[in-house]
Design a protein around this motif. Structure first.
Motif, mmCIF file in Angstrom:
data_model
loop_
_atom_site.group_PDB
_atom_site.id
_atom_site.type_symbol
_atom_site.label_atom_id
_atom_site.label_comp_id
_atom_site.label_asym_id
_atom_site.label_seq_id
_atom_site.Cartn_x
_atom_site.Cartn_y
_atom_site.Cartn_z
ATOM 1 N N ASP A 97 40.775 6.661 -32.929
ATOM 2 C CA ASP A 97 42.139 6.970 -32.658
ATOM 3 C C ASP A 97 43.056 6.550 -34.145
ATOM 4 N N ALA A 98 43.564 7.672 -34.611
ATOM 5 C CA ALA A 98 44.364 7.143 -36.163
ATOM 6 C C ALA A 98 45.783 7.659 -35.939
ATOM 7 N N ASN A 99 46.537 6.721 -36.468
ATOM 8 C CA ASN A 99 47.912 6.795 -36.605
ATOM 9 C C ASN A 99 48.520 6.777 -37.934
ATOM 10 N N LEU A 100 49.515 7.513 -38.306
ATOM 11 C CA LEU A 100 50.004 7.366 -39.835
ATOM 12 C C LEU A 100 51.366 7.256 -39.878
ATOM 13 N N LYS A 101 51.621 6.598 -41.073
ATOM 14 C CA LYS A 101 53.031 6.610 -41.455
ATOM 15 C C LYS A 101 53.229 6.535 -42.966
ATOM 16 N N ASP A 102 54.105 7.461 -43.348
ATOM 17 C CA ASP A 102 54.343 7.531 -44.861
ATOM 18 C C ASP A 102 53.123 7.611 -45.677
ATOM 19 N N THR A 103 52.285 8.257 -45.328
ATOM 20 C CA THR A 103 50.944 8.413 -46.053
ATOM 21 C C THR A 103 50.759 10.070 -46.929
ATOM 22 N N GLU A 104 49.835 9.762 -47.826
ATOM 23 C CA GLU A 104 49.279 11.007 -48.674
ATOM 24 C C GLU A 104 48.812 11.899 -47.769
ATOM 25 N N HIS A 105 48.229 11.468 -46.522
ATOM 26 C CA HIS A 105 47.417 12.646 -45.843
ATOM 27 C C HIS A 105 48.494 13.125 -44.852
ATOM 28 N N ALA A 106 48.221 14.405 -44.518
ATOM 29 C CA ALA A 106 49.205 15.215 -43.765
ATOM 30 C C ALA A 106 48.675 14.825 -42.327
ATOM 31 N N HIS A 107 47.763 14.844 -41.764
ATOM 32 C CA HIS A 107 47.053 15.031 -40.329
ATOM 33 C C HIS A 107 46.200 13.864 -40.018
ATOM 34 N N SER A 108 46.668 13.218 -38.809
ATOM 35 C CA SER A 108 45.935 12.125 -38.235
ATOM 36 C C SER A 108 44.529 12.664 -37.972
ATOM 37 N N GLY A 109 44.234 13.626 -37.727
ATOM 38 C CA GLY A 109 42.938 14.388 -37.298
ATOM 39 C C GLY A 109 41.982 14.053 -38.715
ATOM 40 N N PHE A 110 42.403 14.369 -39.706
ATOM 41 C CA PHE A 110 41.595 14.290 -41.066
ATOM 42 C C PHE A 110 41.347 12.694 -41.347
ATOM 43 N N VAL A 111 42.199 11.780 -41.067
ATOM 44 C CA VAL A 111 42.176 10.378 -41.243
ATOM 45 C C VAL A 111 40.974 9.919 -40.082
ATOM 46 N N ALA A 112 41.131 10.441 -38.918
ATOM 47 C CA ALA A 112 40.141 9.979 -37.799
ATOM 48 C C ALA A 112 38.775 10.528 -38.416
ATOM 49 N N LEU A 113 38.667 11.556 -39.032
ATOM 50 C CA LEU A 113 37.393 12.366 -39.348
ATOM 51 C C LEU A 113 36.811 11.464 -40.401
ATOM 52 N N LYS A 114 37.419 11.096 -41.505
ATOM 53 C CA LYS A 114 36.887 10.140 -42.471
ATOM 54 C C LYS A 114 36.671 8.918 -41.900
ATOM 55 N N VAL A 115 37.258 8.406 -41.057
ATOM 56 C CA VAL A 115 36.986 6.964 -40.576
ATOM 57 C C VAL A 115 35.626 7.212 -39.901
ATOM 58 N N LYS A 116 35.598 8.203 -39.250
ATOM 59 C CA LYS A 116 34.231 8.473 -38.117
ATOM 60 C C LYS A 116 33.183 8.757 -39.000
ATOM 61 N N ASP A 117 33.208 9.241 -40.225
ATOM 62 C CA ASP A 117 32.105 9.681 -41.067
ATOM 63 C C ASP A 117 31.668 8.276 -41.850
ATOM 64 N N ALA A 118 32.487 7.473 -42.193
ATOM 65 C CA ALA A 118 31.990 6.280 -42.716
ATOM 66 C C ALA A 118 31.442 5.363 -41.810
ATOM 67 N N ILE A 119 31.800 5.376 -40.450
ATOM 68 C CA ILE A 119 31.067 4.527 -39.587
ATOM 69 C C ILE A 119 29.680 5.086 -39.367
ATOM 70 N N VAL A 120 29.550 6.238 -39.097
ATOM 71 C CA VAL A 120 28.157 6.788 -38.886
ATOM 72 C C VAL A 120 27.204 6.709 -39.949
ATOM 73 N N ASP A 121 27.861 6.960 -41.256
ATOM 74 C CA ASP A 121 27.099 6.972 -42.354
ATOM 75 C C ASP A 121 26.418 5.501 -42.490
ATOM 76 N N ARG A 122 27.186 4.548 -42.378
ATOM 77 C CA ARG A 122 26.867 3.044 -42.577
ATOM 78 C C ARG A 122 25.898 2.764 -41.476
ATOM 79 N N LEU A 123 26.089 2.962 -40.160
ATOM 80 C CA LEU A 123 25.132 2.825 -39.132
ATOM 81 C C LEU A 123 23.782 3.398 -39.365
ATOM 82 N N ARG A 124 24.106 4.493 -39.843
ATOM 83 C CA ARG A 124 22.517 5.532 -40.153
ATOM 84 C C ARG A 124 21.761 4.667 -41.351
ATOM 85 N N ASP A 125 22.499 4.276 -42.160
ATOM 86 C CA ASP A 125 21.851 3.073 -43.306
ATOM 87 C C ASP A 125 21.350 2.043 -42.649
ATOM 88 N N LYS A 126 22.006 1.369 -41.792
ATOM 89 C CA LYS A 126 21.827 0.155 -41.523
ATOM 90 C C LYS A 126 20.825 -0.019 -40.473
#
Length: 409
Positions: A97-126
């Motif tokens: 669940d992502a929420n934004l304020k005064d950021t360079e990113h326009a959509h919370s969905g994009f931020v949530a997707l990047k967070v999700k990608d980083a989590i799953v990539d780290r867990l796949r590696d570990k």
């Protein structure tokens, strides 16, 4: 997790001090108010007690850290630096669940997707594989809060926000959130030992929250919490919560005071009736058709009147002039209640002057995105035959209308 947890509970703006008082009563330590919530320290059982008993809190968050996150790559790298393998396994589901304020990113969905990608990539590696995402009912809820280039990451112990008690089976337009209603009752000094009346009860939130207080019933008694499904804490959390729930049920009390809800709308009363029954308070709360400007006789002995009148459009035709006429009539009605304390949540700047009384107390709060004022009045006890009045306020002034557009936080 450490034996003692550093946690953050979110709340409606303007209710942080009320939440801090509540957390102190629930055993929290090192309490510190912050914008939009309260930070504190608690053991696991104390944290679970907060989940079960907090009436004012919205989310109970376990912060994982704060990071500088510039650009998409900086965001990804910050999230990937967290040891997610300590909190997730490949056998659980999660959501972001992502929420934004005064950021360079326009959509919370994009931020949530990047967070999700980083989590799953780290867990796949570990761990060699990745967990699945479940946006509807995840085992672990990850909360990402990005302000400018500062990223805060937390895990949500509750899953569904705490205001979702489970009894709102039939909402009405622009309902008051359950945790805000509970905060208003606390601000008005309601402890469940005096009569409570909401003359414009809508779907019944204020009287239901009052009924839970009067019954001494834990607001989270009939719902589950995400922490019960966490891979490393779930079993222990489930055991502790079972004991806490059993203890809460043993210590409920019988309601000895009247709790009354009135409304002119048949649709609202039908919704309130269904919600009251879903809250298992059908014997404690009485509902009836009634006009707030022409209240029927109330129980002797006084008590608390707490209500959230319409802010603008829901009264139909008449515009702002019609609103002020309604507020004036409401003041006339509530001034005829000697011995009753009257508290009103107003989201229309015209209310205070049109109500034609001087408040003894006021508090600025936010009802979702709407800035409101909670106003407290005390009706004097008068001899028989006297005309009860509040202190007179100034004349009404022309102000712009306020639309009751409530949104989910």
């Amino acid at each position: 997790m450490a034996e003692r947890l550093a946690l953050f509970v979110t709340a409606a703006r303007g209710t942080e001090d009320l939440l801090a008082e509540e957390l102190k009563e629930l055993g929290a330590k090192r309490i510190r108010q912050d914008r939009g919530g309260v930070r504190f320290m608690a053991s696991l059982d104390e944290a679970l007690n907060v989940c079960l008993w907090s009436r004012i809190g919205m989310r109970v968050l376990y912060p994982l850290g704060e990071f500088e996150a510039k650009g998409a790559q900086g965001l990804y790298d910050a999230v990937a630096s967290v040891p997610w393998e300590e909190h997730l396994t490949t056998n659980v589901t999660f959501a972001v669940d992502a929420n934004l304020k005064d950021t360079e990113h326009a959509h919370s969905g994009f931020v949530a997707l990047k967070v999700k990608d980083a989590i799953v990539d780290r867990l796949r590696d570990k761990l060699g594989s990745r967990p699945d995402v479940d946006t509807r009912n995840p085992d672990v809820s990850v909360v990402a809060h990005l302000v400018k280039e500062k990223l805060s990451l937390s895990l949500d112990l509750c899953g569904d926000p705490l205001h979702r008690r489970g009894y709102r089976v039939r909402p009405t337009p622009a309902p008051l959130k359950e945790n805000l209603a509970a905060a208003l009752l606390r601000a008005a000094g309601y402890t469940g030992t005096e009569a409570l009346v909401d003359p414009m009860c809508g779907s019944g939130t204020i009287v239901i929250e009052g009924g839970l207080i009067a019954r001494k019933r834990a607001p989270g008694i009939n719902r589950g919490f995400a922490v019960e499904r966490w891979p490393h804490l779930g079993v222990r959390a489930k055991e502790l919560l079972a004991d806490l729930r059993a203890d809460a049920r043993r210590n409920e009390r019988k309601v000895e005071v009247p709790i009354l809800g009135f409304d002119k709308s048949d649709e609202a009363l039908e919704a309130a009736d269904r919600n009251v029954k879903a809250a298992r308070l059908g014997e404690e709360i009485q509902l009836a058709e009634g006009d707030a400007t022409k209240l029927p006789p109330l129980p002797e002995g006084g008590g608390l009147v707490l209500t959230n009148p319409p802010y603008g459009d829901r009264l139909g035709s008449g515009g702002q002039k019609g609103m002020k006429t309604f507020y004036f009539k409401l003041g006339d009605s509530l001034r005829a209640l000697p011995g009753w304390r009257v508290w009103v949540l107003s989201g229309n700047p015209a209310f205070e002057s049109a109500f034609h009384a001087r408040p003894m107390a006021r508090r600025d709060v936010w009802n979702g995105p709407i800035p409101c004022t909670l106003l407290g009045y005390r009706a004097p006890s008068l001899p028989p035959g006297s005309k009860p009045v509040f202190s007179a306020a100034g004349e009404s002034q022309e102000v712009a209308p306020v639309r009751p557009e409530h949104q989910e936080e």
